[in-house]
Design a protein around this motif. Structure first.
Motif, mmCIF file in Angstrom:
data_model
loop_
_atom_site.group_PDB
_atom_site.id
_atom_site.type_symbol
_atom_site.label_atom_id
_atom_site.label_comp_id
_atom_site.label_asym_id
_atom_site.label_seq_id
_atom_site.Cartn_x
_atom_site.Cartn_y
_atom_site.Cartn_z
ATOM 1 N N THR A 355 24.953 35.870 47.485
ATOM 2 C CA THR A 355 24.304 36.785 46.557
ATOM 3 C C THR A 355 23.120 36.080 45.921
ATOM 4 O O THR A 355 22.840 34.914 46.236
ATOM 5 C CB THR A 355 25.296 37.277 45.478
ATOM 6 N N PHE A 356 22.436 36.743 45.020
ATOM 7 C CA PHE A 356 21.228 36.187 44.419
ATOM 8 C C PHE A 356 21.549 35.226 43.281
ATOM 9 O O PHE A 356 22.478 35.441 42.505
ATOM 10 C CB PHE A 356 20.332 37.323 43.917
ATOM 11 N N ARG A 357 20.771 34.179 43.170
ATOM 12 C CA ARG A 357 20.984 33.161 42.138
ATOM 13 C C ARG A 357 20.489 33.617 40.770
ATOM 14 O O ARG A 357 20.684 32.921 39.778
ATOM 15 C CB ARG A 357 20.277 31.863 42.548
ATOM 16 N N THR A 358 19.850 34.769 40.717
ATOM 17 C CA THR A 358 19.410 35.317 39.432
ATOM 18 C C THR A 358 20.526 36.083 38.730
ATOM 19 O O THR A 358 20.359 36.522 37.599
ATOM 20 C CB THR A 358 18.209 36.259 39.629
ATOM 21 N N SER A 359 21.664 36.239 39.395
ATOM 22 C CA SER A 359 22.777 36.974 38.812
ATOM 23 C C SER A 359 23.424 36.184 37.680
ATOM 24 O O SER A 359 23.421 34.956 37.675
ATOM 25 C CB SER A 359 23.839 37.267 39.876
ATOM 26 N N LYS A 360 23.999 36.908 36.733
ATOM 27 C CA LYS A 360 24.803 36.265 35.703
ATOM 28 C C LYS A 360 26.137 35.832 36.312
ATOM 29 O O LYS A 360 26.554 36.331 37.353
ATOM 30 C CB LYS A 360 25.018 37.216 34.529
ATOM 31 N N LEU A 361 26.796 34.893 35.645
ATOM 32 C CA LEU A 361 28.047 34.360 36.181
ATOM 33 C C LEU A 361 29.088 35.450 36.353
ATOM 34 O O LEU A 361 29.856 35.434 37.321
ATOM 35 C CB LEU A 361 28.575 33.246 35.268
ATOM 36 N N SER A 362 29.145 36.409 35.439
ATOM 37 C CA SER A 362 30.139 37.481 35.541
ATOM 38 C C SER A 362 29.987 38.247 36.852
ATOM 39 O O SER A 362 30.977 38.664 37.454
ATOM 40 C CB SER A 362 30.010 38.441 34.356
ATOM 41 N N THR A 363 28.753 38.424 37.298
ATOM 42 C CA THR A 363 28.520 39.110 38.564
ATOM 43 C C THR A 363 29.067 38.308 39.721
ATOM 44 O O THR A 363 29.705 38.850 40.632
ATOM 45 C CB THR A 363 27.008 39.361 38.768
ATOM 46 N N ILE A 364 28.832 36.996 39.715
ATOM 47 C CA ILE A 364 29.319 36.132 40.793
ATOM 48 C C ILE A 364 30.840 36.148 40.826
ATOM 49 O O ILE A 364 31.450 36.271 41.893
ATOM 50 C CB ILE A 364 28.823 34.686 40.610
ATOM 51 N N LEU A 365 31.470 36.022 39.672
ATOM 52 C CA LEU A 365 32.933 36.007 39.621
ATOM 53 C C LEU A 365 33.503 37.337 40.067
ATOM 54 O O LEU A 365 34.559 37.398 40.691
ATOM 55 C CB LEU A 365 33.400 35.675 38.208
ATOM 56 N N LYS A 366 32.802 38.395 39.752
ATOM 57 C CA LYS A 366 33.232 39.728 40.174
ATOM 58 C C LYS A 366 33.236 39.828 41.700
ATOM 59 O O LYS A 366 34.114 40.440 42.303
ATOM 60 C CB LYS A 366 32.281 40.764 39.579
ATOM 61 N N ILE A 367 32.254 39.193 42.316
ATOM 62 C CA ILE A 367 32.154 39.197 43.769
ATOM 63 C C ILE A 367 33.220 38.296 44.389
ATOM 64 O O ILE A 367 33.863 38.639 45.373
ATOM 65 C CB ILE A 367 30.754 38.748 44.211
ATOM 66 N N LEU A 368 33.410 37.105 43.802
ATOM 67 C CA LEU A 368 34.321 36.127 44.375
ATOM 68 C C LEU A 368 35.778 36.412 44.054
ATOM 69 O O LEU A 368 36.674 35.802 44.617
ATOM 70 C CB LEU A 368 33.962 34.728 43.862
ATOM 71 N N LYS A 369 36.017 37.330 43.129
ATOM 72 C CA LYS A 369 37.373 37.589 42.678
ATOM 73 C C LYS A 369 38.240 38.076 43.828
ATOM 74 O O LYS A 369 37.865 38.958 44.571
ATOM 75 C CB LYS A 369 37.326 38.652 41.571
ATOM 76 N N ASP A 370 39.406 37.483 44.039
ATOM 77 C CA ASP A 370 40.356 38.013 45.013
ATOM 78 C C ASP A 370 41.699 38.202 44.331
ATOM 79 O O ASP A 370 41.917 37.752 43.225
ATOM 80 C CB ASP A 370 40.478 37.109 46.246
ATOM 81 N N GLN A 371 42.590 38.883 44.959
ATOM 82 C CA GLN A 371 43.823 39.300 44.304
ATOM 83 C C GLN A 371 44.767 38.144 44.006
ATOM 84 O O GLN A 371 45.743 38.314 43.272
ATOM 85 C CB GLN A 371 44.546 40.324 45.173
ATOM 86 N N ASP A 372 44.514 36.972 44.520
ATOM 87 C CA ASP A 372 45.414 35.843 44.297
ATOM 88 C C ASP A 372 44.956 34.903 43.190
ATOM 89 O O ASP A 372 45.651 33.949 42.868
ATOM 90 C CB ASP A 372 45.571 35.028 45.588
ATOM 91 N N LEU A 373 43.761 35.104 42.625
ATOM 92 C CA LEU A 373 43.207 34.166 41.656
ATOM 93 C C LEU A 373 42.800 34.855 40.361
ATOM 94 O O LEU A 373 42.397 36.002 40.361
ATOM 95 C CB LEU A 373 41.985 33.449 42.240
#
Length: 397
Positions: A355-373
């Motif tokens: 994804t883009f590096r201009t995103s806020k951290l919440s956006t990145i975590l939202k993308i990386l979030k999986d059901q086990d973590l």
């Protein structure tokens, strides 16, 4: 998935929207039908895009994406009595539909190989961190130190001293024989060296160099990551020292990733030719465009790579292809100036996409979030990662 395919996904989203609006041409219909036939997953996503319920979900999700800030105002308009709300929703329907398409299709791109399920969108913490900005400090060998201007992004060192690219002076050289430019975690900056070489510094990087290069060679020292566009000088090789490695060039474009926290040094060549020497054992390789040297305590090797993916940070993107959870978090730690804390064992999770590096951290975590973590960001900048309690209990049964 590479970044060329990302452009294809954006085109598909536009075509699905045009179909919903009744504006799809015959040629576009053929292209869309071909995409739908590629896999059952494409058909499933297409049907999801047409779902009114999913469109409303997508619309609500956009509040997390800072690139859609104008939707905050639209959301307020929708919070009217029912009759007015219906009129407003009808007027905004094309925008909501477009949001549905983009979010549904982008779900293909971000996928957790370990769990083999689409990443869900839960976010544990309301805290957030902004992406890296123009932050750097220059320290001269005579002890003078200067915090660089945040509104600038580049400094130049030449016979006139140190100045910003538009001409304003930072400092005179005077008796200083060398300089060190350092970006903190959460900072980035560019520098033009005395020979005209341009260097782009990633977050958490230190570059040390002379204020005037020697006549027979140009030597710098790097800790962290930097992209070099070396000015060509046939009789004056350019040498980069980093940890137990030395890179020697005459004039070329290359990238070195040599963070202190990483067990590997990666040197990637974009243009020209470079020689990479491992100093402990004295091994040496020559790189051509598209090659990468990987230097670790156990091995020193050369391999062909996808340069566009390896250089994602220079292009303003994160590339998570084939990276473990720790590797991804190490990168986010530098860019967002956070400390990552793992509770329990580090899960064996592998990602792809980006994804883009201009995103806020919440956006990145939202993308990386999986059901086990679970991710939790504390007020003091610690990102706590642990397995979800329900899954820990299941594992213990």
């Amino acid at each position: 998935m590479d970044f060329i395919e990302e452009e294809k996904l954006i085109r598909i989203s536009a075509l699905v929207l045009k179909e919903m609006q009744g504006r799809l041409t015959g040629e576009e219909r053929i292209f869309l039908d071909s995409w739908l036939k590629e896999s059952a997953l494409h058909t499933k996503i297409y049907q999801r895009c047409l779902s009114g319920h999913k469109q409303r979900e997508a619309y609500a999700s956009l509040r997390y994406f800072e690139t859609q800030r104008n939707f905050d105002g639209l959301k307020a308009k929708i919070a009217f009595p029912s009759k007015t709300r219906t009129v407003v929703l009808r007027r905004l329907w094309p925008i909501v539909a477009a949001a549905s398409v983009l979010i549904a299709i982008s779900g293909i791109w971000f996928w957790n190989k370990g769990a083999n399920q689409q990443l869900n969108e839960r976010l544990v913490s309301i805290n957030d961190r902004l992406p890296a900005s123009n932050l750097a400090t220059i320290t001269l060998s005579d002890g003078r130190q200067y915090q660089l201007n945040k509104t600038e992004n580049k400094v130049v060192i030449d016979s006139g001293g140190i100045h910003y690219s538009h001409g304003d002076q930072v400092a005179a050289i005077n008796a200083a024989v060398s300089a060190k430019i350092e970006t903190p975690r959460g900072g980035t900056y560019d520098v033009t060296l005395p020979d005209g070489t341009n260097v782009k510094l990633n977050a958490g990087t230190i570059l040390t160099y002379p204020t005037v290069f020697a006549k027979d060679k140009r030597e710098v020292t790097l800790l962290g990551e930097a992209y070099f566009e070396v000015a060509k000088r046939k009789d004056q090789p350019f040498i980069v020292h980093s940890k137990n490695q030395q890179v020697r060039v005459l004039g070329t474009h290359f990238n070195i990733n040599a963070y202190q926290t990483s067990a590997k040094i990666k040197t990637t060549l974009l243009e020209g030719k470079v020689t990479v020497k491992e100093l402990n054992r004295g091994h040496q390789v020559t790189l051509l465009p598209g090659d990468q040297a990987v230097n670790s305590a156990a091995n020193f090797s050369k391999r062909a790579v996808n340069v566009q993916q390896e250089m994602a940070w220079v292009y303003g993107k994160f590339n998570f292809d084939g990276k473990s959870l720790r590797e991804v978090m190490d990168e986010l730690s530098q860019w967002y100036a956070i400390d990552v804390v793992y509770k329990g064992d580090i899960p064996e999770v592998e990602f792809f996409g980006g994804t883009f590096r201009t995103s806020k951290l919440s956006t990145i975590l939202k993308i990386l979030k999986d059901q086990d973590l679970s991710y939790q960001l504390t007020d003091d900048g610690k990102l706590i990662i642990e397995k979800n309690a329900s899954n820990i209990r299941k594992g213990g049964q």
